[in-house]
Design a protein around this motif. Structure first.
Motif, mmCIF file in Angstrom:
data_model
loop_
_atom_site.group_PDB
_atom_site.id
_atom_site.type_symbol
_atom_site.label_atom_id
_atom_site.label_comp_id
_atom_site.label_asym_id
_atom_site.label_seq_id
_atom_site.Cartn_x
_atom_site.Cartn_y
_atom_site.Cartn_z
ATOM 1 N N GLU A 21 0.856 -1.176 0.000
ATOM 2 C CA GLU A 21 0.000 0.000 0.000
ATOM 3 C C GLU A 21 0.892 1.226 0.000
ATOM 4 O OE1 GLU A 21 -3.855 1.442 -0.181
ATOM 5 O OE2 GLU A 21 -3.385 -0.668 0.138
ATOM 6 N N ASN A 22 0.704 2.128 -0.955
ATOM 7 C CA ASN A 22 1.510 3.355 -1.065
ATOM 8 C C ASN A 22 3.006 3.039 -1.128
ATOM 9 O OD1 ASN A 22 -0.865 4.882 -0.895
ATOM 10 N ND2 ASN A 22 -0.755 4.869 1.333
ATOM 11 N N ASN A 23 3.400 2.039 -1.927
ATOM 12 C CA ASN A 23 4.784 1.602 -2.094
ATOM 13 C C ASN A 23 5.428 1.164 -0.772
ATOM 14 O OD1 ASN A 23 6.957 0.944 -3.758
ATOM 15 N ND2 ASN A 23 7.986 2.869 -3.291
ATOM 16 N N SER A 24 4.617 0.700 0.157
ATOM 17 C CA SER A 24 5.086 0.253 1.459
ATOM 18 C C SER A 24 4.474 -1.108 1.739
ATOM 19 C CB SER A 24 4.656 1.271 2.514
ATOM 20 O OG SER A 24 4.958 0.828 3.790
ATOM 21 N N TYR A 25 5.298 -2.063 2.186
ATOM 22 C CA TYR A 25 4.830 -3.409 2.496
ATOM 23 C C TYR A 25 4.239 -3.425 3.900
ATOM 24 C CZ TYR A 25 5.071 -8.372 3.776
ATOM 25 O OH TYR A 25 4.763 -9.634 4.204
#
Length: 142
Positions: A102-106
């Protein structure tokens, strides 16, 4: 000539053993998180910050690493950003967890009875995801 071969073979074996024993995997140390109903063991990397907060309704541990952070909580009625995410459950040995990007965050979330575990990697790259998963997978009730 045979003696030289044996020496070179011995040097190669010693070098290989020292390389394997010096990998970062061996630097993770087990720690115990104390909760109201039970204790939890967790493998922590060498560079981490462990912060504990206790409220009337529960205890929250924040674990900050260079790759991201882990939240381990029991009893707190607090919602975290990962509570709003959902994905198909995945299985790791004996328990289920959910994870995604989500939003380039795992992100990752799971439960061990009353204990909730949240993981977040700063970036969705393989190294950071592997590190967060390794820490989360190491968590065991004592």
């Amino acid at each position: 000539m045979e003696k030289l071969k044996n020496i070179l073979l011995l040097v190669a074996v010693v070098a290989l053993i020292s390389m394997v024993s010096c990998t970062p995997n061996n630097y993770y140390k087990m720690a115990t998180l104390n909760f109201m109903d039970s204790d939890v063991s967790i493998a922590l990397p060498p560079q981490h910050i462990l912060k504990r907060e206790q409220y009337e309704e529960g205890i929250i541990y924040y674990i900050y690493t260079t790759e991201g952070y882990i939240i381990v909580t029991e009893g707190a009625n607090m919602l975290f950003s990962m509570d709003h995410y959902s994905s198909k459950p995945k299985k790791h040995k004996t328990h289920l967890y959910q994870s995604g990007i989500e939003n380039n965050s795992y992100w990752r979330k799971e439960s061990l009875g009353k204990i909730r575990i949240y993981g977040n990697a700063h970036h969705a790259n393989k190294h950071e995801i592997r590190s967060i998963n390794r820490i989360c997978n190491s968590i065991r009730k004592e």
